[in-house]
Motif scaffolding. Structure first.
Motif, PDB file in Angstrom:
ATOM      1  N   THR B  66       0.833  -1.216   0.000  1.00 13.50           N
ATOM      2  CA  THR B  66       0.000   0.000   0.000  1.00 13.50           C
ATOM      3  C   THR B  66       0.858   1.253   0.000  1.00 13.50           C
ATOM      4  OG1 THR B  66      -0.132  -0.036   2.410  1.00 13.50           O
ATOM      5  CG2 THR B  66      -1.883  -1.178   1.186  1.00 13.50           C
ATOM      6  N   GLY B  67       2.132   1.083  -0.073  1.00 12.96           N
ATOM      7  CA  GLY B  67       3.005   2.246  -0.199  1.00 12.96           C
ATOM      8  C   GLY B  67       3.540   2.772   1.112  1.00 12.96           C
ATOM      9  N   GLU B  68       3.137   2.185   2.203  1.00 12.16           N
ATOM     10  CA  GLU B  68       3.688   2.668   3.479  1.00 12.16           C
ATOM     11  C   GLU B  68       5.143   2.228   3.595  1.00 12.16           C
ATOM     12  OE1 GLU B  68       0.327   0.649   5.204  1.00 12.16           O
ATOM     13  OE2 GLU B  68       0.014   2.355   6.554  1.00 12.16           O
ATOM     14  N   THR B  69       5.954   3.080   4.227  1.00 12.22           N
ATOM     15  CA  THR B  69       7.383   2.756   4.328  1.00 12.22           C
ATOM     16  C   THR B  69       7.861   2.879   5.759  1.00 12.22           C
ATOM     17  OG1 THR B  69       8.037   5.062   3.951  1.00 12.22           O
ATOM     18  CG2 THR B  69       7.844   3.612   1.991  1.00 12.22           C
ATOM     19  N   ALA B  70       8.976   2.222   5.998  1.00 16.53           N
ATOM     20  CA  ALA B  70       9.706   2.382   7.246  1.00 16.53           C
ATOM     21  C   ALA B  70      11.161   2.171   6.901  1.00 16.53           C
ATOM     22  CB  ALA B  70       9.258   1.388   8.297  1.00 16.53           C
ATOM     23  N   SER B  71      12.046   2.766   7.675  1.00 19.15           N
ATOM     24  CA  SER B  71      13.456   2.605   7.323  1.00 19.15           C
ATOM     25  C   SER B  71      14.301   2.460   8.575  1.00 19.15           C
ATOM     26  CB  SER B  71      13.934   3.803   6.492  1.00 19.15           C
ATOM     27  OG  SER B  71      13.685   4.997   7.207  1.00 19.15           O
ATOM     28  N   ILE B  72      15.511   1.970   8.331  1.00 20.14           N
ATOM     29  CA  ILE B  72      16.445   1.758   9.437  1.00 20.14           C
ATOM     30  C   ILE B  72      17.848   1.973   8.883  1.00 20.14           C
ATOM     31  CG2 ILE B  72      16.608  -0.741   9.009  1.00 20.14           C
ATOM     32  CD1 ILE B  72      16.828  -1.109  12.050  1.00 20.14           C
ATOM     33  N   PRO B  73      18.679   2.703   9.602  1.00 21.07           N
ATOM     34  CA  PRO B  73      20.042   2.906   9.084  1.00 21.07           C
ATOM     35  C   PRO B  73      20.868   1.644   9.241  1.00 21.07           C
ATOM     36  CG  PRO B  73      19.767   3.989  11.217  1.00 21.07           C
ATOM     37  CD  PRO B  73      18.441   3.406  10.850  1.00 21.07           C
ATOM     38  N   PHE B  74      21.919   1.548   8.411  1.00 23.84           N
ATOM     39  CA  PHE B  74      22.803   0.399   8.543  1.00 23.84           C
ATOM     40  C   PHE B  74      24.230   0.854   8.371  1.00 23.84           C
ATOM     41  CE2 PHE B  74      24.381  -0.381   4.265  1.00 23.84           C
ATOM     42  CZ  PHE B  74      23.427   0.192   3.440  1.00 23.84           C
ATOM     43  N   GLU B  75      25.123  -0.009   8.858  1.00 21.39           N
ATOM     44  CA  GLU B  75      26.546   0.253   8.695  1.00 21.39           C
ATOM     45  C   GLU B  75      27.246  -1.065   8.491  1.00 21.39           C
ATOM     46  OE1 GLU B  75      28.275   2.440  11.930  1.00 21.39           O
ATOM     47  OE2 GLU B  75      30.304   1.947  11.288  1.00 21.39           O
ATOM     48  N   VAL B  76      28.161  -1.088   7.545  1.00 18.33           N
ATOM     49  CA  VAL B  76      28.953  -2.295   7.301  1.00 18.33           C
ATOM     50  C   VAL B  76      30.408  -1.917   7.462  1.00 18.33           C
ATOM     51  CG1 VAL B  76      29.530  -4.144   5.709  1.00 18.33           C
ATOM     52  CG2 VAL B  76      27.240  -3.135   5.674  1.00 18.33           C
ATOM     53  N   ASN B  77      31.154  -2.727   8.196  1.00 22.77           N
ATOM     54  CA  ASN B  77      32.590  -2.465   8.252  1.00 22.77           C
ATOM     55  C   ASN B  77      33.359  -3.755   8.412  1.00 22.77           C
ATOM     56  OD1 ASN B  77      32.515  -3.000  11.166  1.00 22.77           O
ATOM     57  ND2 ASN B  77      31.507  -1.018  11.293  1.00 22.77           N
ATOM     58  N   ALA B  78      34.646  -3.626   8.261  1.00 21.72           N
ATOM     59  CA  ALA B  78      35.595  -4.748   8.398  1.00 21.72           C
ATOM     60  C   ALA B  78      35.257  -5.892   7.475  1.00 21.72           C
ATOM     61  CB  ALA B  78      35.621  -5.208   9.853  1.00 21.72           C
ATOM     62  N   VAL B  79      34.745  -5.596   6.310  1.00 25.37           N
ATOM     63  CA  VAL B  79      34.387  -6.670   5.380  1.00 25.37           C
ATOM     64  C   VAL B  79      35.605  -7.453   4.955  1.00 25.37           C
ATOM     65  CG1 VAL B  79      33.571  -7.083   3.018  1.00 25.37           C
ATOM     66  CG2 VAL B  79      32.263  -5.639   4.531  1.00 25.37           C
ATOM     67  N   SER B  80      36.718  -6.781   4.860  1.00 23.70           N
ATOM     68  CA  SER B  80      37.894  -7.482   4.336  1.00 23.70           C
ATOM     69  C   SER B  80      38.632  -8.273   5.408  1.00 23.70           C
ATOM     70  CB  SER B  80      38.835  -6.470   3.677  1.00 23.70           C
ATOM     71  OG  SER B  80      39.080  -5.424   4.600  1.00 23.70           O
ATOM     72  N   SER B  81      38.349  -8.034   6.656  1.00 23.51           N
ATOM     73  CA  SER B  81      39.092  -8.804   7.670  1.00 23.51           C
ATOM     74  C   SER B  81      38.343 -10.088   7.977  1.00 23.51           C
ATOM     75  CB  SER B  81      39.247  -7.964   8.945  1.00 23.51           C
ATOM     76  OG  SER B  81      38.012  -7.868   9.599  1.00 23.51           O
ATOM     77  N   GLU B  82      39.150 -11.111   8.147  1.00 22.09           N
ATOM     78  CA  GLU B  82      38.543 -12.416   8.407  1.00 22.09           C
ATOM     79  C   GLU B  82      38.804 -12.814   9.841  1.00 22.09           C
ATOM     80  OE1 GLU B  82      38.323 -15.824   5.404  1.00 22.09           O
ATOM     81  OE2 GLU B  82      39.831 -16.546   6.847  1.00 22.09           O
ATOM     82  N   LYS B  83      37.736 -13.015  10.528  1.00 23.75           N
ATOM     83  CA  LYS B  83      37.827 -13.385  11.946  1.00 23.75           C
ATOM     84  C   LYS B  83      38.131 -14.873  12.033  1.00 23.75           C
ATOM     85  CE  LYS B  83      33.863 -13.044  14.195  1.00 23.75           C
ATOM     86  NZ  LYS B  83      32.684 -12.564  14.967  1.00 23.75           N
ATOM     87  N   PRO B  84      38.960 -15.315  13.002  1.00 29.31           N
ATOM     88  CA  PRO B  84      39.146 -16.772  13.179  1.00 29.31           C
ATOM     89  C   PRO B  84      37.817 -17.414  13.545  1.00 29.31           C
ATOM     90  CG  PRO B  84      40.714 -15.520  14.519  1.00 29.31           C
ATOM     91  CD  PRO B  84      39.734 -14.533  13.975  1.00 29.31           C
TER      92      PRO B  84
END
Lengths: 742, 790
Positions: B66-84
């Motif tokens: 019906t066109g109603e919206t809601a939103s939420i901010p996001f953040e992405v980091n450390a994508v390149s580091s691999e955790k053990p």
């Protein structure tokens, strides 16, 4: 009075009817399972009937009080008219039936001031309930798979004390007693003592319903139901006194005259009264006296007492007797070791395992090198307890420093010299120790069973005494063999001798302190012609078998005898009269049923000169028969049969384990002599004195003796196990070869 | 959570999109909306699952049709580091998720085809050692992880008995690849571990056929939170009402009811609860009588489940007498009750029944089976009779329940001193004592925890053995009577050895710390003390629930002895309130019965209205229950005037008064109708299932027909009674059987049958009145109305 006559060799030595585990049959011997009704009012008479087996030729009923007499009214139905003289005190006496086949075991007979009512059959519905008035007692019998019913008048506010006695009177009944209103609604239930204490809220009628807990019934499930305005004693404190003359006791119960509230409640939730009395003011009776006590109580002296309220006496209760100091009474607040109550030594303290999970601590001073006995009496006082004691010896130096030894814990006494038929193993505590130093013995007592219920009646006594050597004796006849085919039965025991019969009686020694010496056994009251084989409980032994023989009885006899044991303790000779004991019920299989035993009021003996032993074995020569360990032994025997016993008899040697595989000695019908040839070397019989019997299974027709003075043709097919009199052999070591002279 | 933060290449977060409707209700829209991220390329969103792609931040927007919206901010980091990778946290849950370590496969005691894992991953250290060491770690090939046997088989690339469990290339597949590539690390001791898991939302009201996305978060010991929604395992407790898939999406069925979805991750468990209201108007409710009604009524309103009408007097009288006294009402009782105009007559009936011996006998019948009062031979008769009698007297005298339990669990002595010690005869080992005590008095089935962590609950093996330690000092000795023993506490340190760790453990209540118990003190008393004081109140709740089930046929927690977080009550507030009442009255069992039996809820009709025919959760009508074996046997005897004759007991002893199980073997009726054998602490041992054998027995059993025809039976008496006409007799039969008068048509049929002409074989007139009454009695006894408590 004839005392003991030594058993004479060469005399006719008949076979013994010995009830041992392997016995498989018996000759008819009178046994009584019930006497009904089992009571009579003082100064009154009642017709009673005896139930049991082999009760032919009834000649009388004998009672343990001379004021109670009986005459036969119907021999065939075993009915008697019993009279109780006016002067007979209220109490529980013993009755024995006498007939052609002997003097039976005893059954309790109650004498009281209550009006006796006989319960007819048929009161198995509410509509047929039998009335019972106040201060009356009804004699009844439980019916299998049905309740029996009685009724009493209910008056608003007037207390009803209804009491059912059963097991204490040798009944098999374990009663469930319920009080109901006239609509059948339940009002109350009897407690473990069979007591209903109920105060009606309205006038009317109350019904009493009684049945066995396992729905058993029959002539052995008899009971007495009392509707009494008299007192009821729940328990007494202390449960043990030091003298029956000067001591005082406090009674706890209901309807006690002159009582005051005790602040305690019984397990049924009702308040208990208390009354302190001098014990000499109570009605004193002999044990067992209608009090249900475990066999182990026999180690205690004591008496049976009742409290009177006017003419009505209370239920009987037991008070033990331990001579010495009067018992201290447990003080409260002694639940931890640092608050232990100090009791002088030697001494005793009476306490209660109350409330649930109660812990009581005591300390008894001790002296170095003294030997003491710590004992706890509780189950042996008839309480449903299991005392658990931790005892610790703590040395105390002159400077007051304490050196405790490791604590010991005690659960039960397993020693049981009485064997299966008189089991005195119990859950009380007994500990002998020698103090290594001056100090004290700390005792912490608990009841392992007293975990969830507040019961002020769980009394106990803790004693700490210096060791004192001594002994007590019990006499337990083993005379009635098991019924045919049964190998684990325990019969009702009687001592009945036919002409030529030999019977064994087990004499049990309860040794005290460190006494381990021999005890010589003799008998008082034996009639002429009846002899006792030499009998001694050897050093360190716990029992011996005394054999009685009616060698040449002068006349028939019924009466009491006394077994007396004498021993040298220290520098004096000590004599003790053996307490007679009795098995209460026949047990078909002791692996499946419990054996109940109790003290009896006398060691009864009966002799019938008109009845003869069927098979008599005579040993020719004097015993002991002597042989060398590497040699052979010959024992000449003579046999005499009386009556229709015509089959071949195969005798086995019984009593020497090395001779278990000894071949049987066959004796044919007309054979009168034989010899027993024993190769001592072959069977490796060790050196020493040994006693054995010859045992055999005999089949034939038993001819009944004259019944009530008249000859009878009555016969009975019998198969019985018989034992010869004891035969003593002495096996001597082989002589050493003579040394050659050089 | 008002922000999505993704750290690392493998980070992901499940979103929940919730719409609040005009009526204040909320609806899950996660799968209904279109989700977009701005800027693009930083995250990937699939069915609400947000996965990191590249570092950066932005906003995710949800748009519904019906066109109603809601939103939420996001953040992405450390994508390149691999955790053990941590084996326990990241790999083991995958084995569970994909069923590898289930009890039916590699998780069973013997493993599967030579490969063994611990059940449900409860022993991660063992699993790790096994994978690396067993057969020289042949299942793993770190140099080329995708060539590892572990993955080739699990993904179906090689033949695998368990089929394809993990899709090659999937997130979980890649997680295992990463772990292998890293050299199969176990993880460091300092790595955070899962402290607890949370399910969001914890509960919801859902419409029929609606969907609800769940989000499951793991709270770690270092305070961090991880989304484990797609790694957790989901199981709906009643698939008739809802299903849950492996992404945490719950789909409601078409029927209204209460649902619970168990969520499991590692050794943690939690639950999602939902109500699917019926949605009908709930108006004109009857007057409530006590707090029971307050809670029940509130749930009706919430669920939109209107209740049935109140039961009439006949129905109520028959029902309450059957439920409290285990018998049919007498004709006099029925007449008196129906004629009584007093408004409190139902309460007075309950009071009268609670004062009666029949109440005690009937409930003793229940407890005797639960307490395993079982007889194997004649020598035990004294024991079983004494134990039964003790149970009955305890109930008759209304002994407080905690005291009743104490006298059982801490029984000391023999039959003469403590009849309850008989329990220890049948429940003879420490293990059995502990398991029975837990099941019977705490509603907790601990059996599984003996060998491993409990699969559905939080109890560990340590909990199991520590609970067993309460019974570690129970000793027995011969009592002096053949075949009988005394039970007592033997002084000593109370402890048992945990068979897993081989270390001693001391007594501890479930979820509690170890107790310090002096050697001379009986730990069984401390057990009962703990049961009363335990904050979870399982002791009270189990009992009130058990009694609730006795009356209503279904517990607030069902099965009634399976309390766990993953099996929640239908009415938690009511369960608490009943427990409160029970405790405040001093554990008064009669008071509990009174509260239940006098509630309006209990007095509802069993006849459904247009809405509640299928209601199994809301107690909006009384659920008919087939009479138990004993009650049916007695009821039949009462109807046809037959007398029972059980060996060794008085003739006429009612079956509900039988003291032990031994009569089952000699009485086919009782065994075919499911009388339990007293072999278990579970009421489920009693079978209430219908069977053909039961019907055939009622129809055709020779002894039933003989009793019908007995010269002293009811048919004979009715035929001989000239003082009443047939109509009056029919009325009395209906009173006896159903506590009501016959309906007009019922009376007509019966009268017509009785009065029609009868002839003998030769055609001559004959009197067959007795036979006809036999037929009528037979017919009445075979109706559902007779066979059921309704």
């Amino acid at each position: 009075m004839n005392l003991i006559r030594l058993f004479r060799r060469g005399a006719v030595v008949p076979l013994i009817y010995l009830a041992v585990a392997q016995a498989i049959g018996q000759l008819p011997t009178a046994r009584m399972t019930a006497i009904f009704p089992m009571g009579c009012q003082i100064g009154a008479e009642v017709e009673v009937q005896v139930h049991g087996a082999d009760l032919d030729g009834a000649t009388g009923l004998q009672f343990s009080h001379p004021g109670i007499s009986a005459e036969v009214t119907n021999v065939g139905e075993r009915k008697f008219k019993v009279r109780v003289a006016g002067g007979v005190p209220a109490g529980v006496y013993e009755a024995r039936f006498a007939g052609a086949l002997g003097f039976t075991n005893s059954r309790p007979f109650v004498v009281s001031s209550l009006v006796e009512v006989l319960s007819p059959d048929g009161n198995t519905t509410r509509e047929t309930a039998i009335s019972l008035g106040v201060n009356s007692v009804i004699n009844g019998t439980a019916v299998s798979r049905q309740p029996v019913w009685f009724k009493v008048a209910a008056i608003k506010g007037q207390r009803l004390l209804l009491r059912v006695s059963a097991a204490a009177l040798d009944s098999r009944l374990n009663p469930v007693v319920l009080l109901r209103d006239s609509d059948g609604e339940r009002l109350a239930r009897g407690n473990d003592a069979g007591l209903i204490d109920y105060t009606p809220a309205a006038d009317g009628e109350c019904l009493i319903q009684i049945h066995d807990a396992s729905y058993g019934g029959g002539t052995e499930y008899f009971f007495r139901l009392e509707n009494s305005a008299g007192p009821h004693v729940d328990f007494v404190s202390p449960p043990v006194v030091s003298s029956f003359t000067g001591s005082e006791v406090t009674l706890y119960g209901r309807n006690l005259p002159g009582s005051k509230p005790s602040g305690l409640k019984a397990v049924d939730g009702l308040s208990l009264e208390q009354l302190t009395v001098k014990i000499s003011e109570l009605i004193h009776g002999d044990r067992p006296g209608g009090v249900l006590l475990p066999a182990a109580t026999v180690v205690l002296d004591g008496g049976v007492f009742r409290l009177a309220k006017g003419k009505i006496a209370s239920n009987p209760f037991f008070v033990g007797l331990i001579e010495g100091k009067s018992p201290a009474i447990e003080q409260g607040d002694n639940e931890t070791a640092d608050r232990a109550q100090t009791i002088p030594t030697p001494g005793l303290v009476a306490g209660r395992f109350f409330p649930a999970r109660d812990v009581d601590c005591f300390r008894f001073p001790i002296k170095k090198d003294e030997v003491y006995w710590l004992e706890v009496f509780s189950q042996r006082l008839g309480k449903k307890t299991n005392p658990y004691v931790t005892a610790q010896l703590i040395g105390v130096a002159k400077d007051g420093k304490e050196s405790p030894e490791p604590a010991k814990e005690f659960y039960e006494i397993k020693d049981n010299p009485g064997g299966r038929e008189f089991n005195i193993a119990n859950r009380d505590v007994s500990w002998r120790f020698q103090a290594k130093s001056d100090g004290y013995c700390r005792v912490i007592a608990r009841d392992l069973f007293n975990q969830v219920e507040d019961d002020p009646g769980r009394g106990y006594v803790v004693t700490l005494n210096r060791e004192r050597p001594g002994f007590r004796l019990l006499a337990h006849p083993r005379t009635v063999p098991s019924a045919l085919g049964s190998t684990k039965a325990i019969e009702l025991m009687v001592t009945h001798l036919r002409k030529g019969t030999t019977l064994p009686v087990q004499i049990i020694a309860l040794r005290e302190g460190d006494f381990n010496g021999p005890i010589r056994i003799s008998i008082e009251g034996l009639p002429e012609g009846v002899n006792l084989h030499p009998c001694e409980i050897r050093a360190r032994q716990k029992s011996a078998t005394a054999f009685l023989t009616a060698t040449e009885p002068a006349a028939s006899f019924t009466g009491n005898i006394r077994f007396v044991g004498k021993a040298v303790i220290g520098d004096r000779e000590v004599a003790q009269v053996a307490r007679p004991t009795a098995t209460v019920h026949r047990v078909g299989d002791y692996d499946k049923e419990p054996v109940f035993s109790r003290l009896a009021k006398g060691s009864a003996l009966s002799v019938n000169v008109d009845d003869t032993e069927p098979i008599q074995v005579t040993v020719v020569g004097d015993d002991p028969f002597t042989g060398l360990i590497n040699g052979k032994l010959t024992i000449p025997l003579k046999f005499k049969r009386t009556g229709e016993y015509n089959e071949k008899i195969n005798f086995k040697v019984y009593g020497i384990s090395q001779l278990q595989k000894f071949p049987e000695l066959a004796v044919n019908k007309d054979q009168t002599e034989a010899s027993l040839e024993i190769d001592l070397a072959k069977f490796k019989v060790p050196a020493g004195q040994h006693t054995f019997q010859l045992a055999a299974t005999i089949k034939g027709k038993y001819q009944f003796p004259p019944l009530n003075g008249k000859k009878t043709d009555k016969k009975k097919d019998v198969t019985f196990q018989s034992f010869s009199p004891p035969i003593v052999v002495e096996v001597k070591p082989a002589p050493e070869p003579a040394k050659k002279k050089k | 959570m008002n922000r999505v933060t993704l750290k690392g290449a493998d980070a992901r977060q499940q979103l929940l999109v919730v719409q609040t409707l005009g009526d204040g209700s909320v609806a899950d829209q996660t799968r209904e909306v279109a989700l977009t991220a701005e800027p693009a390329g930083l995250v990937r969103i699939t069915d609400g699952l947000v996965e990191s792609l590249a570092n950066g931040s932005g906003v995710i927007t949800a748009r519904n049709p019906t066109g109603e919206t809601a939103s939420i901010p996001f953040e992405v980091n450390a994508v390149s580091s691999e955790k053990p990778v941590n084996f326990h946290n990241s790999i083991v849950p995958l084995f569970t998720k994909h069923g590898c370590n289930s009890g039916g496969c590699h998780g069973k005691a013997s493993g599967q085809n030579g490969f063994k894992l611990s059940l449900l991953g409860f022993e991660p250290q063992e699993d790790y050692e096994y994978l690396l060491r067993e057969a020289r770690g042949r299942r793993m090939f770190p140099a080329a992880p995708e060539r590892s046997l572990l993955l080739l088989k699990a993904s179906g690339q090689l033949p695998h008995g368990g089929g394809s469990r993990i899709d090659a290339g999937s997130f979980d597949y890649k997680a295992i690849v990463k772990w292998l590539r890293q050299g199969m690390p176990y993880g460091k001791p300092s790595d955070p571990s899962v402290e607890a898991i949370e399910v969001h939302p914890p509960e919801r009201i859902m419409k029929p056929d609606a969907r609800q996305q769940l989000v499951v978060l793991a709270r770690m010991t270092d305070g961090s939170v991880e989304d484990i929604t797609h790694s957790a395992v989901y199981e709906a407790n009643n698939r008739e009402y809802a299903e849950a898939d492996n992404t945490g999406l719950v789909t409601a069925g078409g029927d209204s009811g209460e649902i619970a979805v168990m969520v499991r991750y590692q050794d943690k468990a939690s639950v999602f609860r939902a109500s699917i209201p019926f949605g009908a108007p709930v108006d004109n409710l009857p007057a409530g009588r006590n707090f029971v009604d307050d809670f029940i009524f509130a749930k009706w309103k919430q669920a939109g489940m209107p209740p049935s009408e109140m039961a009439g007097d006949s129905t109520y009288l028959r029902r309450v007498i059957l439920d409290i006294a285990g018998r049919l009402p007498t004709v006099a009782e029925v007449k008196s009750f129906l004629d009584d105009p007093a408004p409190d007559k139902r309460q007075r009936v309950v009071e009268r029944l609670l004062r009666s011996e029949e109440y005690a006998e009937y409930f003793a019948n229940k407890w005797s089976a639960l307490l395993r009062n079982k007889r194997a031979n004649g020598a035990q008769l004294r024991t079983t009779l004494a134990f039964y009698d003790w149970i009955k007297e305890s109930l008759y005298n209304n002994k407080p329940y905690d005291q009743f339990v104490r006298e059982i669990l801490a029984a000391s002595g023999g039959i003469d001193q403590s009849p309850a010690s008989a329990w220890f005869k049948q429940v003879s080992s420490q293990q059995a004592q502990m398991e029975d005590a837990a099941q019977l008095f705490l509603g907790t089935r601990l059996k599984c925890a003996q060998c491993h962590h409990h699969p559905f609950e939080k109890w560990s093996q340590n909990d199991y053995y520590r609970f067993m330690a309460f019974f570690s000092r129970v000793s027995k000795a011969p009592s002096g009577r053949p075949g009988e023993e005394i039970v007592f506490h033997r002084a000593g340190v109370a402890q048992v050895t945990n068979k897993k760790t081989n270390k001693p453990v001391k007594p501890a209540g479930l979820g509690s710390g170890e107790l310090k118990i002096a050697p001379v003190d009986d730990p069984r008393h401390r057990l009962v003390d703990w049961m009363r004081e335990d904050p979870s109140r399982l002791f009270s709740k189990t009992l009130v629930n058990r009694y609730w089930k006795h009356f209503f046929g279904r517990g607030l927690v069902d099965p009634e002895d399976d309390f766990r977080s993953t099996n929640p009550p239908t009415h938690p507030g009511l369960l608490d309130a009943l427990a409160d009442h029970f405790e405040k009255t001093g554990y008064d069992l009669k008071s509990l019965v009174r509260v239940i039996a006098t509630s309006t809820t209990y007095q509802l009709s069993s006849v459904p209205n247009g809405h509640n025919a299928k209601d199994m959760h809301y107690f909006s009508r009384f659920q008919p229950k087939r009479l138990t074996a004993e009650v049916l046997y007695d009821s039949l005897n009462d109807l046809i005037l037959a007398r029972s004759n059980f060996g060794g007991l008085p003739v006429g002893t009612r079956a509900v008064c039988l003291p032990d199980n031994s009569y089952n073997s000699s009485n086919y009726f009782l065994s075919v109708f499911g009388r339990p054998d007293s072999s278990s602490a579970c009421e489920c041992e009693r079978s209430q299932e219908a069977s053909l054998a039961q019907s055939l027995h009622l129809f055709n059993a020779k002894n039933i027909h003989e009793q019908l025809a007995h010269k002293d039976g009811r048919a004979a008496r009715l035929a001989a009674d000239k003082g009443q006409d047939h109509a009056a007799k029919i009325n009395s039969l209906y009173y006896r059987a159903f506590a009501r008068l016959p309906r007009r048509e019922e009376a007509d049929v019966a009268l017509a049958y009785l009065t029609r002409e009868a002839t003998d074989k030769e055609g001559k007139p004959a009197d067959k009145t007795k036979e006809r009454y036999e037929d009528i009695l037979w017919a009445l006894a075979n109706t559902k109305e007779f066979l059921f408590n309704h």
